[in-house]
Motif scaffolding. Structure first.
Motif, PDB file in Angstrom:
ATOM      1  N   PHE A 127       0.746  -1.140  -0.044  1.00  0.00           N
ATOM      2  CA  PHE A 127       0.059   0.080   0.509  1.00  0.00           C
ATOM      3  C   PHE A 127       0.878   1.119   0.294  1.00  0.00           C
ATOM      4  O   PHE A 127       0.314   1.963  -0.357  1.00  0.00           O
ATOM      5  CB  PHE A 127      -0.978  -0.093   0.866  1.00  0.00           C
ATOM      6  CG  PHE A 127      -1.516   1.535   1.567  1.00  0.00           C
ATOM      7  CD1 PHE A 127      -3.074   1.129   0.338  1.00  0.00           C
ATOM      8  CD2 PHE A 127      -1.783   2.316   2.189  1.00  0.00           C
ATOM      9  CE1 PHE A 127      -3.822   1.881   0.326  1.00  0.00           C
ATOM     10  CE2 PHE A 127      -1.903   3.509   2.075  1.00  0.00           C
ATOM     11  CZ  PHE A 127      -3.535   3.494   1.162  1.00  0.00           C
ATOM     12  N   GLN A 128       2.148   1.373   1.053  1.00  0.00           N
ATOM     13  CA  GLN A 128       2.689   2.210   0.900  1.00  0.00           C
ATOM     14  C   GLN A 128       3.889   2.762  -1.090  1.00  0.00           C
ATOM     15  O   GLN A 128       4.748   3.420  -1.048  1.00  0.00           O
ATOM     16  CB  GLN A 128       3.849   2.010   2.036  1.00  0.00           C
ATOM     17  CG  GLN A 128       2.835   2.269   3.376  1.00  0.00           C
ATOM     18  CD  GLN A 128       2.390   3.757   3.689  1.00  0.00           C
ATOM     19  OE1 GLN A 128       2.533   4.882   3.018  1.00  0.00           O
ATOM     20  NE2 GLN A 128       1.064   2.857   4.140  1.00  0.00           N
ATOM     21  N   ASP A 129       3.530   2.151  -1.825  1.00  0.00           N
ATOM     22  CA  ASP A 129       4.367   1.943  -2.754  1.00  0.00           C
ATOM     23  C   ASP A 129       3.863   3.863  -3.250  1.00  0.00           C
ATOM     24  O   ASP A 129       3.255   3.660  -2.909  1.00  0.00           O
ATOM     25  CB  ASP A 129       3.535   1.156  -3.275  1.00  0.00           C
ATOM     26  CG  ASP A 129       5.031   0.989  -5.171  1.00  0.00           C
ATOM     27  OD1 ASP A 129       4.423   1.834  -5.439  1.00  0.00           O
ATOM     28  OD2 ASP A 129       6.130  -0.082  -5.325  1.00  0.00           O
ATOM     29  N   ASP A 130       5.200   3.916  -3.793  1.00  0.00           N
ATOM     30  CA  ASP A 130       4.616   5.277  -3.848  1.00  0.00           C
ATOM     31  C   ASP A 130       3.959   5.705  -5.266  1.00  0.00           C
ATOM     32  O   ASP A 130       2.831   6.604  -5.707  1.00  0.00           O
ATOM     33  CB  ASP A 130       6.520   5.894  -4.654  1.00  0.00           C
ATOM     34  CG  ASP A 130       7.399   5.868  -3.139  1.00  0.00           C
ATOM     35  OD1 ASP A 130       6.434   6.150  -2.407  1.00  0.00           O
ATOM     36  OD2 ASP A 130       8.348   6.444  -3.891  1.00  0.00           O
ATOM     37  N   MET A 131       3.947   4.702  -6.456  1.00  0.00           N
ATOM     38  CA  MET A 131       2.700   4.351  -7.546  1.00  0.00           C
ATOM     39  C   MET A 131       1.993   4.235  -6.702  1.00  0.00           C
ATOM     40  O   MET A 131       0.961   5.342  -7.139  1.00  0.00           O
ATOM     41  CB  MET A 131       2.821   3.414  -8.420  1.00  0.00           C
ATOM     42  CG  MET A 131       2.448   3.105  -9.015  1.00  0.00           C
ATOM     43  SD  MET A 131       2.241   1.477 -10.630  1.00  0.00           S
ATOM     44  CE  MET A 131       1.645   2.610 -11.837  1.00  0.00           C
ATOM     45  N   THR A 177       0.538   7.856  -4.879  1.00  0.00           N
ATOM     46  CA  THR A 177       0.983   9.248  -6.071  1.00  0.00           C
ATOM     47  C   THR A 177      -0.661   9.712  -7.060  1.00  0.00           C
ATOM     48  O   THR A 177      -1.459  10.340  -6.812  1.00  0.00           O
ATOM     49  CB  THR A 177       2.323   9.172  -6.881  1.00  0.00           C
ATOM     50  OG1 THR A 177       2.839   9.121  -6.533  1.00  0.00           O
ATOM     51  CG2 THR A 177       1.395  10.234  -8.104  1.00  0.00           C
ATOM     52  N   ALA A 178      -1.364   8.002  -7.405  1.00  0.00           N
ATOM     53  CA  ALA A 178      -2.272   7.795  -7.222  1.00  0.00           C
ATOM     54  C   ALA A 178      -3.333   7.778  -6.133  1.00  0.00           C
ATOM     55  O   ALA A 178      -4.487   8.639  -6.934  1.00  0.00           O
ATOM     56  CB  ALA A 178      -3.071   6.172  -7.943  1.00  0.00           C
ATOM     57  N   LEU A 179      -3.445   8.088  -5.330  1.00  0.00           N
ATOM     58  CA  LEU A 179      -4.089   8.101  -4.497  1.00  0.00           C
ATOM     59  C   LEU A 179      -4.441   9.586  -4.290  1.00  0.00           C
ATOM     60  O   LEU A 179      -5.793   9.838  -3.654  1.00  0.00           O
ATOM     61  CB  LEU A 179      -3.901   7.753  -2.959  1.00  0.00           C
ATOM     62  CG  LEU A 179      -4.321   5.181  -3.180  1.00  0.00           C
ATOM     63  CD1 LEU A 179      -4.042   5.191  -1.530  1.00  0.00           C
ATOM     64  CD2 LEU A 179      -6.377   5.086  -3.313  1.00  0.00           C
ATOM     65  N   ALA A 180      -3.539  10.245  -3.848  1.00  0.00           N
ATOM     66  CA  ALA A 180      -3.084  11.415  -3.950  1.00  0.00           C
ATOM     67  C   ALA A 180      -4.353  12.776  -4.375  1.00  0.00           C
ATOM     68  O   ALA A 180      -5.135  13.533  -4.260  1.00  0.00           O
ATOM     69  CB  ALA A 180      -1.941  12.254  -4.047  1.00  0.00           C
ATOM     70  N   THR A 181      -3.975  11.850  -6.067  1.00  0.00           N
ATOM     71  CA  THR A 181      -4.943  12.656  -6.976  1.00  0.00           C
ATOM     72  C   THR A 181      -6.509  12.396  -6.735  1.00  0.00           C
ATOM     73  O   THR A 181      -7.026  13.020  -6.262  1.00  0.00           O
ATOM     74  CB  THR A 181      -4.821  12.423  -8.377  1.00  0.00           C
ATOM     75  OG1 THR A 181      -2.864  13.079  -8.723  1.00  0.00           O
ATOM     76  CG2 THR A 181      -4.970  13.079  -9.210  1.00  0.00           C
ATOM     77  N   LEU A 228      -4.668   0.940 -10.533  1.00  0.00           N
ATOM     78  CA  LEU A 228      -4.217  -0.552  -9.884  1.00  0.00           C
ATOM     79  C   LEU A 228      -4.180  -1.451 -10.925  1.00  0.00           C
ATOM     80  O   LEU A 228      -3.580  -2.518 -10.242  1.00  0.00           O
ATOM     81  CB  LEU A 228      -5.838  -0.706  -8.811  1.00  0.00           C
ATOM     82  CG  LEU A 228      -6.018   0.905  -7.641  1.00  0.00           C
ATOM     83  CD1 LEU A 228      -6.807   0.088  -7.034  1.00  0.00           C
ATOM     84  CD2 LEU A 228      -4.501   0.655  -7.064  1.00  0.00           C
ATOM     85  N   TYR A 229      -5.560  -2.061 -11.905  1.00  0.00           N
ATOM     86  CA  TYR A 229      -4.183  -2.941 -13.713  1.00  0.00           C
ATOM     87  C   TYR A 229      -2.934  -2.485 -13.796  1.00  0.00           C
ATOM     88  O   TYR A 229      -2.670  -3.875 -13.490  1.00  0.00           O
ATOM     89  CB  TYR A 229      -5.678  -2.739 -14.529  1.00  0.00           C
ATOM     90  CG  TYR A 229      -6.437  -2.313 -14.029  1.00  0.00           C
ATOM     91  CD1 TYR A 229      -8.029  -3.209 -12.985  1.00  0.00           C
ATOM     92  CD2 TYR A 229      -7.829  -1.817 -14.908  1.00  0.00           C
ATOM     93  CE1 TYR A 229      -8.513  -3.777 -13.292  1.00  0.00           C
ATOM     94  CE2 TYR A 229      -9.229  -2.125 -14.377  1.00  0.00           C
ATOM     95  CZ  TYR A 229     -10.183  -3.248 -13.754  1.00  0.00           C
ATOM     96  OH  TYR A 229     -10.987  -3.842 -13.590  1.00  0.00           O
TER      97      TYR A 229
END
Length: 323
Positions: free
Chosen positions: A157-161, A164-168, A193-194
């Motif tokens: 869950f803490q992966d940067d990708m 970043t997507a969750l912040a947006t 996520l895909y």
């Protein structure tokens, strides 16, 4: 059997029931006060018991039939029954998307009344849709942070990708002024996520196609229909009709089922569809894996707690669900 009260079959709360069955090429019947399914072979007929008091959903696939007596017992136990195609998808009765829902005049009304108190107000319904979106992310964080097996396959869950997507996602969700914006934001996150799942499992050329015959797409379709079964069962128990959606089209009769299923699909179905596709698992192995994950991460209880909290305008309960 005639002395058995339907309430005797409901000692296990729906949110705590452990079983969801998909059956094919068999006959479901009542025998000696139990619901069984019969498989026929050249040498002998084999009977298997279905523990209906601990079952939420029964999916009947290709080559199945069911007796009236079995349906009566399933109704008494509050088990949702659906006819579907091979492997659990698509769900159908004739050409309609349909569930056989147990009929009871004693289902609660407080959740329906609470739901309708906001549903006809566009602004309030939009706020509830945002609650749905935030709840699905909270659940994604909970599952991916605790599941060691998913972590071993690279789902962190803490992966940067992901972050970043969750912040947006959160920024656009907060600013959204209509449901269409939420749906677009949701689609963009799911696309990320895909891609993340495909990279983790070596399926880098993956494209989401509902009619595709690739394993990952097949497993996504299959797992989604399992989630629809849990969602439909949750809504039936709480007495909320499927047409009162907050995200999907308001003119679609079953749209709220899709909304509720979305609470758990990204967290559980999506990663396991890719992992099982990578491992070339069978349909049965994938189904068993997803159903076990539903149990391990209390997916049904999470659905109940979320829907009850929204309907009653209260904070979601932690831990055990009350239905």
């Amino acid at each position: 059997m005639d002395d058995l009260s339907p309430s005797d079959l409901k000692v296990i709360l729906h949110s705590k029931r452990a079983n969801m069955y998909y059956l094919e090429y068999c006959r479901v019947m009542q025998k000696d006060g139990r619901v069984l399914y019969l498989t026929e072979s050249k040498k002998e007929n084999l009977y298997y018991n279905i523990p209906i008091a601990n079952t939420t959903v029964l999916l009947l696939g290709n080559g199945t039939s069911i007796t009236q007596a079995a349906m009566r017992m399933l109704s008494q136990a509050g088990v949702l029954v659906g006819f579907c195609g091979g492997g659990g998808t698509p769900l159908h009765m004739a050409t309609e998307v349909e569930w056989f829902t147990p009929q009871s005049e004693y289902r609660p009304t407080e959740y329906l009344q609470g739901w309708l108190s906001f549903w006809f107000d566009d602004g309030k319904r939009l706020e509830v849709a945002k609650q749905f979106q935030n709840a699905r992310i909270d659940y994604l964080q909970s599952v991916w942070s605790k599941d060691r097996e998913l972590k071993s396959h690279g789902f962190v869950f803490q992966d940067d990708m992901i972050q970043t997507a969750l912040a947006t996602f959160h920024q656009r969700t907060d600013k959204a002024t209509q449901t269409a914006e939420l749906l677009l934001t949701e689609a963009q996150l799911t696309k990320v996520l895909y891609k993340y799942a495909a990279n983790n499992t070596g399926l880098k050329n993956f494209t989401r196609q509902h009619d595709s015959t690739t394993l990952a797409n097949d497993f996504l379709n299959h797992g989604n229909y399992l989630a629809y079964g849990l969602a439909a069962s949750c809504l039936w128990v709480l007495g909320i009709p499927h047409g009162f959606a907050v995200m999907h089209g308001k003119t679609r009769r079953g749209a709220l089922v899709f909304d509720v299923a979305d609470l758990i699909k990204d967290a559980v179905v999506l990663p396991w569809a890719f992992v099982c596709a990578k491992e070339n698992a069978s349909e049965q192995e994938f189904r068993q894996q997803v159903l076990q994950a539903f149990i391990d991460h209390q997916s049904m209880g999470f659905m109940f707690n979320t829907i009850k909290a929204i309907a009653l305008d209260k904070p979601a309960e932690q831990g055990d669900a009350g239905q």
